[in-house]
Design a protein around this motif. Sequence first.
Motif, PDB file in Angstrom:
ATOM      1  N   ILE A 291      46.704  40.376  43.787  1.00 55.28           N
ATOM      2  CA  ILE A 291      45.510  41.158  44.054  1.00 55.28           C
ATOM      3  C   ILE A 291      46.470  41.461  45.474  1.00 55.28           C
ATOM      4  O   ILE A 291      46.608  39.815  45.939  1.00 55.28           O
ATOM      5  CB  ILE A 291      44.623  40.380  44.422  1.00 55.28           C
ATOM      6  CG1 ILE A 291      43.693  41.037  45.078  1.00 55.28           C
ATOM      7  CG2 ILE A 291      44.164  39.063  44.739  1.00 55.28           C
ATOM      8  CD1 ILE A 291      41.721  41.197  44.766  1.00 55.28           C
ATOM      9  N   ALA A 292      46.617  42.389  46.542  1.00 55.28           N
ATOM     10  CA  ALA A 292      46.830  42.576  47.285  1.00 55.28           C
ATOM     11  C   ALA A 292      45.726  42.587  48.879  1.00 55.28           C
ATOM     12  O   ALA A 292      45.488  41.977  49.208  1.00 55.28           O
ATOM     13  CB  ALA A 292      48.474  43.065  47.743  1.00 55.28           C
ATOM     14  N   GLY A 293      45.592  44.121  48.968  1.00 53.98           N
ATOM     15  CA  GLY A 293      44.251  44.020  50.042  1.00 53.98           C
ATOM     16  C   GLY A 293      43.229  44.485  48.949  1.00 53.98           C
ATOM     17  O   GLY A 293      42.464  44.430  49.330  1.00 53.98           O
TER      18      GLY A 293
ATOM     19  N   SER B 132      46.641  36.035  44.610  1.00 54.62           N
ATOM     20  CA  SER B 132      46.297  36.670  45.693  1.00 54.62           C
ATOM     21  C   SER B 132      47.862  35.978  46.465  1.00 54.62           C
ATOM     22  O   SER B 132      48.481  35.604  46.960  1.00 54.62           O
ATOM     23  CB  SER B 132      45.644  36.180  47.271  1.00 54.62           C
ATOM     24  OG  SER B 132      45.746  36.729  48.412  1.00 54.62           O
TER      25      SER B 132
ATOM     26  N   LEU C  21      43.041  35.376  39.381  1.00 46.85           N
ATOM     27  CA  LEU C  21      43.898  36.190  40.289  1.00 46.85           C
ATOM     28  C   LEU C  21      44.869  35.510  41.250  1.00 46.85           C
ATOM     29  O   LEU C  21      45.026  34.811  41.984  1.00 46.85           O
ATOM     30  CB  LEU C  21      43.571  37.106  41.767  1.00 46.85           C
ATOM     31  CG  LEU C  21      41.269  38.235  40.923  1.00 46.85           C
ATOM     32  CD1 LEU C  21      40.899  38.261  41.699  1.00 46.85           C
ATOM     33  CD2 LEU C  21      42.406  38.616  39.516  1.00 46.85           C
TER      34      LEU C  21
ATOM     35  N   PRO D   3      37.298  41.494  49.396  1.00 46.42           N
ATOM     36  CA  PRO D   3      36.830  40.361  49.272  1.00 46.42           C
ATOM     37  C   PRO D   3      36.737  39.058  50.236  1.00 46.42           C
ATOM     38  O   PRO D   3      37.539  39.279  51.008  1.00 46.42           O
ATOM     39  CB  PRO D   3      38.492  39.506  47.967  1.00 46.42           C
ATOM     40  CG  PRO D   3      39.148  40.675  48.543  1.00 46.42           C
ATOM     41  CD  PRO D   3      38.817  41.565  49.167  1.00 46.42           C
TER      42      PRO D   3
ATOM     43  N   TYR E  90      37.293  35.676  50.509  1.00 45.05           N
ATOM     44  CA  TYR E  90      38.583  34.793  50.889  1.00 45.05           C
ATOM     45  C   TYR E  90      38.926  36.055  51.844  1.00 45.05           C
ATOM     46  O   TYR E  90      40.179  34.932  52.170  1.00 45.05           O
ATOM     47  CB  TYR E  90      39.266  34.646  49.187  1.00 45.05           C
ATOM     48  CG  TYR E  90      40.325  35.322  49.156  1.00 45.05           C
ATOM     49  CD1 TYR E  90      41.637  35.864  49.553  1.00 45.05           C
ATOM     50  CD2 TYR E  90      40.221  36.714  47.882  1.00 45.05           C
ATOM     51  CE1 TYR E  90      41.911  36.534  49.345  1.00 45.05           C
ATOM     52  CE2 TYR E  90      40.242  37.772  47.795  1.00 45.05           C
ATOM     53  CZ  TYR E  90      41.973  37.900  48.126  1.00 45.05           C
ATOM     54  OH  TYR E  90      42.746  38.881  47.612  1.00 45.05           O
TER      55      TYR E  90
ATOM     56  N   THR F  97      35.705  36.469  45.046  1.00 49.87           N
ATOM     57  CA  THR F  97      35.874  37.810  45.037  1.00 49.87           C
ATOM     58  C   THR F  97      34.551  38.289  45.128  1.00 49.87           C
ATOM     59  O   THR F  97      33.816  39.983  45.081  1.00 49.87           O
ATOM     60  CB  THR F  97      35.778  38.139  43.890  1.00 49.87           C
ATOM     61  OG1 THR F  97      35.917  37.937  42.953  1.00 49.87           O
ATOM     62  CG2 THR F  97      38.010  38.373  43.640  1.00 49.87           C
TER      63      THR F  97
END
Lengths: 290, 167
Positions: A26-28, A48, A46, B67, B69, B25
């Motif tokens: 996951i990025a943006g 990040s 995930l 999200p 985080y 998330t």
Amino acid sequence: MQVLRPQTTADTLRLLADGGEDTKIIAGGTALMLMMRNGLVMPEQLVSLDRLSELDRVTVEPDAVRLGALVSLRSIERSAELATVLPTLSAAVGLVANHRIRQRATIGGCVSEADYASDPPAVLTTLGCEVHVVGIGTQRWIPLSEFLVDYYQTVLQPGELVTEVRIPRPSPTARTTYLKYISRSAEDRPCVGVAAHVDLDSSGRCTDVRVAVAGATATPFTVVAATEACRGAKPDKTAWDEVAAAYSAAISPIGDARGSAAYRKHVTGELVRRALQTASTGTENGAFRL
Amino acid sequence: MDRTDEKSFSCVVNGEYTVLTGADTTPAIVALRAHGLFSVRETCGIGVCGTCTVLLDGEPVSACILPLYALDGRTVQTAEGLEEGGELSDLQQQFIASQAFQCSFCTPGFLMSGQALLDGTDGPLDDEAIEDGLQGHLCRCGCYAAIKEAVRECSAARTCSRAGARG
């Protein structure tokens, strides 16, 4: 479900290798959060990229521009340097979604998601973009046209990560354009988009013509035989009509809420003609919403 | 949601050190509303309509697909943070003067993007700049012209700093 937030590319690759197939990157989050909220994907874990500042870099080299995977669409659009070096990409990126999305969406995510209804991949295709893919102990550069293989599918293997894209500087005599046709609201995805690149020799004949269609097929659609055939031709209506007819004949577009397949087939021909016309006669490179 | 997924995230919300709780998330909008910030409103849930717009480190983002985080260690501003000591910001007051709302459901989102636009520019703004800054806010009550007027008036007067930044 947890999100791991490594601080280096090496750590990221290790986590991806340990995580296996149910680990997603996951990025943006503009694509993945939508998919998760709608129950379309349910990854167990995930990884990040938000702490990988090493991937949030724009490097303008004499012969190419390198964009780190984490560079946001908003920063591409806002960069005065990129507006000069890659004006059509810069302007086309500015037509994606809305500025809140562009603030979060990244160029690495844009190519890795492989969303068919996206503007930048077609522009990047005509610019000869390459994607840098790394794994543990491996790294390769792949032309974007080979990187994207189907709807939401790329050649990325589990454990691999896109770290940057490289875009060769267009020839100083080349003209580029992107026409984005939208059939619903102003911020919509393209019904059909056409990116064109036209380069002429000193006598005004075509040397390098490239056209890629966005939003209508699984991946940016090209008919290389039709654009190759322009080599040596005059950049006039006769040449562009032939290219347009070839694209319209060859494309098998998707039918969705933005337009039927038959409609898109027709629009493709018209837009290819207009994009080539704009690129060969216009005074400004850029992207235009229709 | 599995309770073991609950985590704490430290951030600065409207100028105050804040700990928000939720899963990594959890959409930021859920945690912000649980914190009592009801100006952050969900309509489309897909980042299109703009009613959940908040400023993350000063830039407008959609809290519905942000999200939780991503707020960790960052600065978040919502419409509640525009006023100070009960005094509305200049942009808020101009919204009233321009009658830039009917049902007002979209208003907090417009205020946040409008404020970010004003914060990032100097001098009077033309229509194109305002359209650009307010892009991606869908208002079904038909107040677009009045909303643009409010931002234009504010940019012309250029006293539209937030209440807190005025002194």
